[in-house]
Design an enzyme around this catalytic site. Structure first.
Site, PDB file in Angstrom:
ATOM      1  CE  LYS A 284      -2.161  -1.161   3.813  1.00  0.00           C
ATOM      2  NZ  LYS A 284      -1.509  -2.480   4.016  1.00  0.00           N
ATOM      3  CB  THR A 285       3.536   2.370   2.306  1.00  0.00           C
ATOM      4  OG1 THR A 285       2.672   2.173   3.425  1.00  0.00           O
ATOM      5  CG2 THR A 285       4.356   3.620   2.513  1.00  0.00           C
TER       6      THR A 285
ATOM      7  CG  ASP B 238       0.454   4.810   4.374  1.00  0.00           C
ATOM      8  OD1 ASP B 238      -0.412   3.913   4.311  1.00  0.00           O
ATOM      9  OD2 ASP B 238       1.678   4.581   4.321  1.00  0.00           O
TER      10      ASP B 238
ATOM     11  NE  ARG C 253       4.051  -4.090  10.999  1.00  0.00           N
ATOM     12  CZ  ARG C 253       3.500  -3.705   9.852  1.00  0.00           C
ATOM     13  NH1 ARG C 253       4.114  -2.862   9.059  1.00  0.00           N
ATOM     14  NH2 ARG C 253       2.327  -4.180   9.479  1.00  0.00           N
TER      15      ARG C 253
END
Ligand code: ATP
Ligand code: MG
Length: 731
Positions: A36-37, A235, A661
């Site tokens: 997405k980012t 975001d 993460r």
């Protein structure tokens, strides 16, 4: 594909679709690590490549670190044009709007931003001086932080003091929390707001609320923003609160070129007023919006993804998302459990495991320190890990934790600077009026405060006219007069310094020079030493912190000058200014203790799972997987309230954020006992551990291993010689 610019070929079809849809509202709703980012970065690059003015692009992210990372990535793709793009957090954007236009809603140009510590002071003062309530039986005094939290909750939902009073009166509080604190908070709230305004100050929530007010009420400012920012991207949209949604809506204007990206499974800020409905309702709020779904995870190995999916599947109300990855299975998830062995506490062993694993894996897998992150639920958990890493000589960086302002030495110096910039800042003024001790006692101060309330003028003005105040003796007057004189002298010098900077007649560290001189004249170092008279070592550490603070002004100045654009480049650049420096440090999350070493980015990162949102690391540790830590005791005790916030579900999302993460390896750990005042207290493993499918997990014995297993030692040796040969071969 042939006609596509090459950079767009690095995107999958869905990502490309989102990057190319530059006009009109766009929603990207997709799972963790699906790019997405990255898509936002490519979208910005694409806009720039197609000739859009960089200054008309605004991208909002959640943390300064994320904003910085995005800027670097865009710069890598398009070069220096990226400089004109505004990449900001909501709070920095708010501060900027207020800096530019705040005077139109009555905010002074040099308004201060109060950090939490100062807010709490203000609330305490209001409770004792204005509300005059006494705590209920069993409590010595009210916890100002709880009152603040309640006020913050109202502000985040854009409920004003009158609305708050109504909520409390009607018992319609969020979560039905109409307790003593809510009543007290409702009484404090209007006074708190009035004090902030009188001091020409803002708190953090105001950085969102006031810009909304400004944009709503002032058509001219609104239109100016619309002309300036024509492409808006956000975001981590799942964590926006009411005020942020409104800001986004107002800024997107009639063009509605608004692209938001997020993942409802990663919504972890409900406790701060974030409302996941903002992303789920986006289609309704922006009719005709384009919706893009992405299902491929590029970040993690299969096992990590399966573990994350196993956990999040236990949340019942969510948008079902399927995530697949082509990254291969990867190693199993390591799970360590430790128990007190009489010599070492379980938490010490846990920290040692982290240090040892980092050392070993770095070797084995040829990683950098910065490939590792240690995540935890609460910042307090960082301490044992920090100590162990330091002892093992492993470089690390702590994000978040104790903020810069919470250090007394820094807070005092900052208060002086604030008073020099704006003496109407009563909170800061009261903090330093008798620090270092100069004979302005509490009685005198209270007389001055009363007189200033009576006359309806700021405390500072009353101090300047101390001779006119009844009941202040000559002996009491003298130190006040002297204090006023000192501050006024510094004010004159401060203005001269900034004027010289504006005129360009300066050295690189002119501001720092001024502050250094002020610290000397105010005898702040002597005061720090006197405060720490018991321990010379502590005194030196504290003095160092103060000196580092002064030095950081010099660093800021140098950086600002370096970023100065060429004369013909249009930019928002301003020469260094003290108030801007103060604003920056109040908006930054990084623990500035490491400021001196900041230039070496190769360090292990320690941070909370909240702070880790959006980031990725090759090897992630999540420590303290125990009930009452994760999920946090507060959430275990709370029950899901009628507003639909289920605290356990939110803790689960937080764990999901933590797991996702990790790119290659995930190490989980917990303690079966923890020491509390010398006793070993038994602990329960986190309920979330059971939600990870068993076949993914490798249980590790908690018996502290100080040496490598034989096969590991062998491999390491071979690796070592292989690398040696390689290096020699290169020479
Ligand atoms: P989060 O939900 O955690 O914020 P995200 O959806 O924003 O994750 P990114 O951080 O943008 O995901 O991407 C995750 C990783 O996958 C990054 O390392 C990124 O470079 C990589 N990636 C994303 N898309 C692609 C792609 N099409 N090809 C190769 N790598 C990709
Ligand atoms: Mg992201």
């Amino acid at each position: 594909m042939q006609h596509l610019p090459h950079y767009l070929r690095d995107l999958n079809p869905e990502q490309r679709e989102a990057a190319l849809a530059t006009e009109g509202p766009v929603l990207i709703l997709a799972g963790a690590g699906s790019g997405k980012t990255r898509t936002l970065v490519f979208r910005i690059a694409h806009l720039l490549r197609t000739g859009v003015d960089p200054r008309s692009i605004l991208a909002v992210t959640f943390t300064n670190k994320a904003a910085l990372e995005m800027r670097e990535r865009v710069a890598k793709m398009v070069g220096k044009e990226a400089k004109g793009v505004l990449l900001s957090t909501f709070h920095s954007l708010g501060a900027r709007l207020l800096r530019d236009h705040g005077t139109r809603i009555g905010l002074p140009k040099d308004f201060a931003i109060y950090p939490t510590g100062d807010q709490a002071q203000l609330v305490k003062r209001i409770i004792s001086e204005e509300v005059h309530v006494v705590a209920t039986a069993g409590e010595d005094s009210f916890d100002a932080k709880k009152v603040l939290f309640q006020i913050g909750d109202w502000k985040n939902r854009m409920v004003d003091p009158a609305g708050a009073a109504q909520e409390v009166a009607s018992g319609r509080m969020r979560g039905n929390r109409t307790d003593d604190y809510a009543v007290l908070a409702a009484a404090v709230y209007p006074r708190y707001e009035a004090s902030l305004r009188a001091a020409g100050a803002c708190d953090f929530d105001d950085l969102l609320l006031l810009p909304v007010k400004l944009l709503r009420e002032d058509a001219e400012v609104r239109e100016k923003c619309w002309r300036r920012w024509r492409y808006l991207m956000i975001d981590e949209y799942q964590d926006t609160n009411g005020a942020q949604l409104e800001m986004a809506r107002l800024l997107s204007g009639p063009l509605k070129n608004l692209c938001v990206v997020g993942d409802d499974d990663q919504s972890i800020y409900a406790w701060r007023g974030a409302d996941v409905r903002n992303i789920l309702d986006f289609e309704r709020q922006f009719p005709g919006c384009k919706v893009v779904v992405m299902e491929e995870n590029y970040r993690s190995t299969q096992r990590i993804l399966d573990a994350a999916n196993g956990v999040i599947a236990h949340n019942t109300t969510r948008r079902e998302k399927r995530l697949r990855t082509g990254n291969g299975p990867g190693p199993k998830v390591d799970l360590w459990e430790f128990a007190d062995n009489g010599q070492r506490s379980a938490e010490e062993q846990e920290a040692e495991m982290v240090a040892r694993e980092i050392g070993v894996r770095r070797w084995h897998e040829q990683l950098r320190w910065s490939d590792f992150a240690v995540l935890y639920r609460t910042n307090l958990q960082a301490k044992p890990v920090e100590e162990t890493l330091r002892a093992a000589n492993i470089p690390y960086r702590v994000i978040g934790g104790q903020s810069y302002f919470d250090r007394k030495e820094v807070a005092d110096a900052v208060a002086y600077l604030r008073v020099i910039i704006n003496p109407a800042d009563e909170g800061s003024l009261r903090r330093i009026v008798n620090y270092p001790t100069r004979g302005i006692g509490r009685t005198t101060l209270m007389k001055l405060v009363d007189a200033s309330r009576e006359a309806g003028r700021p405390l500072w003005e009353t101090m300047r006219r101390v001779a006119e105040v009844d009941g202040v003796s000559r002996a009491q007057r003298e130190p006040v007069r002297h204090f006023v004189e000192t501050i006024e002298e510094l004010q004159v010098e401060y203005r001269a310094t900034e004027a010289a900077i504006a005129a360009g007649q300066v050295e690189e560290r002119t501001l720092m020079g001024f502050v250094k001189e002020a610290v000397k004249r105010l005898r702040l170092e002597e005061a720090v030493r006197a405060d720490n008279a018991k321990s010379e070592r502590a005194a030196e550490v504290r003095v160092d912190i103060l000196r580092d603070f002064v030095a950081s002004i010099g660093t800021y100045e140098e950086r600002t000058w370096t970023a100065q654009p060429l004369p013909d480049e249009e930019d928002d650049w301003n020469p260094p200014a003290l108030r801007e420096f103060l604003e920056r440090i109040s908006l930054s999350e990084e623990d500035d203790r490491k400021d001196k070493e900041e230039d070496d980015p190769d360090r292990v990162t320690l941070m909370s799972m909240h702070a880790a949102k959006g980031l990725e690391f090759t090897h992630v540790f999540i420590i303290g997987l125990e009930e009452d830590i994760l999920p946090h005791s507060r959430s275990v005790q709370a029950v899901a309230d009628e507003s639909g916030i289920d605290p356990i579900a939110e803790e689960r999302r937080l764990f999901y954020v933590g797991i996702t993460r990790a790119r290659h390896r995930l190490t989980l750990s917990g303690c079966a006992t923890r020491r509390q005042r010398g006793d070993s207290i038994p602990r329960q493993p986190s309920r979330f551990l059971k939600e990870i499918p068993v076949e993914l997990v490798e249980h590790r014995s908690g018996q502290s291993r100080t040496s490598l297993a034989p096969e590991e030692a062998k491999e390491m040796k071979e690796n070592f010689f292989a690398r040696m040969k390689e290096m020699l071969g290169q020479q």
